[in-house]
Design a protein around this motif. Structure first.
Motif, PDB file in Angstrom:
ATOM      1  N   ASP A 113     -32.678   2.196 -10.060  1.00 57.69           N
ATOM      2  CA  ASP A 113     -32.770   3.597 -10.450  1.00 57.69           C
ATOM      3  C   ASP A 113     -31.924   3.756 -11.707  1.00 57.69           C
ATOM      4  O   ASP A 113     -30.704   3.829 -11.644  1.00 57.69           O
ATOM      5  CB  ASP A 113     -32.255   4.495  -9.323  1.00 57.69           C
ATOM      6  CG  ASP A 113     -32.330   5.970  -9.668  1.00 57.69           C
ATOM      7  OD1 ASP A 113     -32.594   6.311 -10.848  1.00 57.69           O
ATOM      8  OD2 ASP A 113     -32.114   6.782  -8.765  1.00 57.69           O
ATOM      9  N   ARG A 114     -32.562   3.789 -12.845  1.00 58.28           N
ATOM     10  CA  ARG A 114     -31.851   3.821 -14.128  1.00 58.28           C
ATOM     11  C   ARG A 114     -30.942   5.037 -14.270  1.00 58.28           C
ATOM     12  O   ARG A 114     -29.862   4.934 -14.822  1.00 58.28           O
ATOM     13  CB  ARG A 114     -32.853   3.839 -15.273  1.00 58.28           C
ATOM     14  CG  ARG A 114     -33.718   2.650 -15.308  1.00 58.28           C
ATOM     15  CD  ARG A 114     -34.867   2.902 -16.241  1.00 58.28           C
ATOM     16  NE  ARG A 114     -35.950   2.018 -15.888  1.00 58.28           N
ATOM     17  CZ  ARG A 114     -36.682   1.414 -16.770  1.00 58.28           C
ATOM     18  NH1 ARG A 114     -36.480   1.592 -18.044  1.00 58.28           N
ATOM     19  NH2 ARG A 114     -37.642   0.624 -16.367  1.00 58.28           N
ATOM     20  N   SER A 115     -31.407   6.180 -13.803  1.00 50.07           N
ATOM     21  CA  SER A 115     -30.623   7.403 -14.003  1.00 50.07           C
ATOM     22  C   SER A 115     -29.344   7.406 -13.187  1.00 50.07           C
ATOM     23  O   SER A 115     -28.431   8.165 -13.459  1.00 50.07           O
ATOM     24  CB  SER A 115     -31.463   8.631 -13.653  1.00 50.07           C
ATOM     25  OG  SER A 115     -31.774   8.636 -12.279  1.00 50.07           O
ATOM     26  N   GLU A 116     -29.241   6.556 -12.180  1.00 54.83           N
ATOM     27  CA  GLU A 116     -28.069   6.521 -11.311  1.00 54.83           C
ATOM     28  C   GLU A 116     -27.189   5.299 -11.527  1.00 54.83           C
ATOM     29  O   GLU A 116     -26.157   5.167 -10.899  1.00 54.83           O
ATOM     30  CB  GLU A 116     -28.518   6.531  -9.841  1.00 54.83           C
ATOM     31  CG  GLU A 116     -29.256   7.782  -9.435  1.00 54.83           C
ATOM     32  CD  GLU A 116     -28.343   8.994  -9.356  1.00 54.83           C
ATOM     33  OE1 GLU A 116     -27.150   8.841  -9.041  1.00 54.83           O
ATOM     34  OE2 GLU A 116     -28.831  10.100  -9.629  1.00 54.83           O
ATOM     35  N   THR A 117     -27.606   4.384 -12.400  1.00 56.50           N
ATOM     36  CA  THR A 117     -26.900   3.116 -12.535  1.00 56.50           C
ATOM     37  C   THR A 117     -25.873   3.154 -13.659  1.00 56.50           C
ATOM     38  O   THR A 117     -26.203   3.473 -14.799  1.00 56.50           O
ATOM     39  CB  THR A 117     -27.903   1.965 -12.773  1.00 56.50           C
ATOM     40  OG1 THR A 117     -28.816   1.963 -11.687  1.00 56.50           O
ATOM     41  CG2 THR A 117     -27.204   0.639 -12.836  1.00 56.50           C
ATOM     42  N   VAL A 118     -24.632   2.812 -13.313  1.00 56.71           N
ATOM     43  CA  VAL A 118     -23.543   2.762 -14.280  1.00 56.71           C
ATOM     44  C   VAL A 118     -22.896   1.388 -14.199  1.00 56.71           C
ATOM     45  O   VAL A 118     -22.524   0.930 -13.118  1.00 56.71           O
ATOM     46  CB  VAL A 118     -22.481   3.851 -13.998  1.00 56.71           C
ATOM     47  CG1 VAL A 118     -21.357   3.778 -15.016  1.00 56.71           C
ATOM     48  CG2 VAL A 118     -23.111   5.242 -13.979  1.00 56.71           C
ATOM     49  N   LEU A 119     -22.780   0.723 -15.338  1.00 54.20           N
ATOM     50  CA  LEU A 119     -22.082  -0.550 -15.419  1.00 54.20           C
ATOM     51  C   LEU A 119     -20.714  -0.281 -16.036  1.00 54.20           C
ATOM     52  O   LEU A 119     -20.614   0.381 -17.076  1.00 54.20           O
ATOM     53  CB  LEU A 119     -22.869  -1.548 -16.284  1.00 54.20           C
ATOM     54  CG  LEU A 119     -24.292  -1.839 -15.828  1.00 54.20           C
ATOM     55  CD1 LEU A 119     -25.011  -2.713 -16.852  1.00 54.20           C
ATOM     56  CD2 LEU A 119     -24.284  -2.494 -14.466  1.00 54.20           C
ATOM     57  N   TYR A 120     -19.669  -0.758 -15.386  1.00 55.84           N
ATOM     58  CA  TYR A 120     -18.305  -0.500 -15.842  1.00 55.84           C
ATOM     59  C   TYR A 120     -17.747  -1.700 -16.592  1.00 55.84           C
ATOM     60  O   TYR A 120     -18.003  -2.846 -16.226  1.00 55.84           O
ATOM     61  CB  TYR A 120     -17.401  -0.167 -14.651  1.00 55.84           C
ATOM     62  CG  TYR A 120     -17.785   1.133 -13.994  1.00 55.84           C
ATOM     63  CD1 TYR A 120     -17.286   2.333 -14.471  1.00 55.84           C
ATOM     64  CD2 TYR A 120     -18.664   1.165 -12.918  1.00 55.84           C
ATOM     65  CE1 TYR A 120     -17.649   3.537 -13.895  1.00 55.84           C
ATOM     66  CE2 TYR A 120     -19.033   2.357 -12.332  1.00 55.84           C
ATOM     67  CZ  TYR A 120     -18.521   3.541 -12.824  1.00 55.84           C
ATOM     68  OH  TYR A 120     -18.887   4.731 -12.259  1.00 55.84           O
ATOM     69  N   GLY A 121     -16.982  -1.418 -17.615  1.00 57.46           N
ATOM     70  CA  GLY A 121     -16.352  -2.456 -18.411  1.00 57.46           C
ATOM     71  C   GLY A 121     -15.414  -1.816 -19.414  1.00 57.46           C
ATOM     72  O   GLY A 121     -14.889  -0.716 -19.176  1.00 57.46           O
ATOM     73  N   VAL A 122     -15.229  -2.469 -20.555  1.00 55.58           N
ATOM     74  CA  VAL A 122     -14.340  -1.957 -21.601  1.00 55.58           C
ATOM     75  C   VAL A 122     -15.131  -1.918 -22.908  1.00 55.58           C
ATOM     76  O   VAL A 122     -15.712  -2.926 -23.321  1.00 55.58           O
ATOM     77  CB  VAL A 122     -13.085  -2.852 -21.751  1.00 55.58           C
ATOM     78  CG1 VAL A 122     -12.173  -2.314 -22.832  1.00 55.58           C
ATOM     79  CG2 VAL A 122     -12.345  -2.930 -20.425  1.00 55.58           C
TER      80      VAL A 122
END
Length: 131
Positions: A113-122
């Motif tokens: 689900d693209r609208s709900e997907t968050v990838l965390y990083g810097v």
């Protein structure tokens, strides 16, 4: 968007759209908009989240709820990249999003689900600052 648009809701949307690359807490939003009561901020954020104008995110290092403006067309086509240091959120390149989503679907038989997907990083700026 709901037909019921109060002045505080309109002002809140204006503020969030002007800060679309940021994930903000309700407290930060209320501080920036002193003309809107804290309870009205929470109430309107809930309504805006329900109609898809705002999305809620949670940082991995905190249980605090953060809110971000969800631009109608843009957010539905992209994955989101969120910086754990500065809190800015970016849209992943659309071609790279397509490739990644297709790969996951083919290899893992999983629909992202693209609208709900968050990838965390810097982010690049924070990497250069070496905070």
């Amino acid at each position: 968007m709901n037909a019921y648009r109060t002045q505080p809701r309109k002002r809140l949307l204006e503020y969030l759209s002007a800060h679309a690359d940021e994930s903000l807490s309700a407290g930060q939003i209320a501080s920036a908009l002193p003309e809107i009561s804290v309870s009205a901020v929470y109430r309107n954020l809930a309504a805006l989240e329900q109609d898809g104008s705002v999305r809620q995110v949670t940082r991995t290092d905190s249980r605090e709820r953060l809110y971000q403006f969800a631009a109608a067309g843009q957010c539905r086509r992209h994955l989101h990249l969120s910086c754990k240091r500065c809190g800015k959120t970016f849209h992943m390149n659309e071609a790279e999003t397509e490739e990644l989503v297709r790969s996951i679907a083919a290899l893992d038989r999983f629909a992202v689900d693209r609208s709900e997907t968050v990838l965390y990083g810097v982010c690049e700026d924070c990497q250069l600052c070496k905070k």
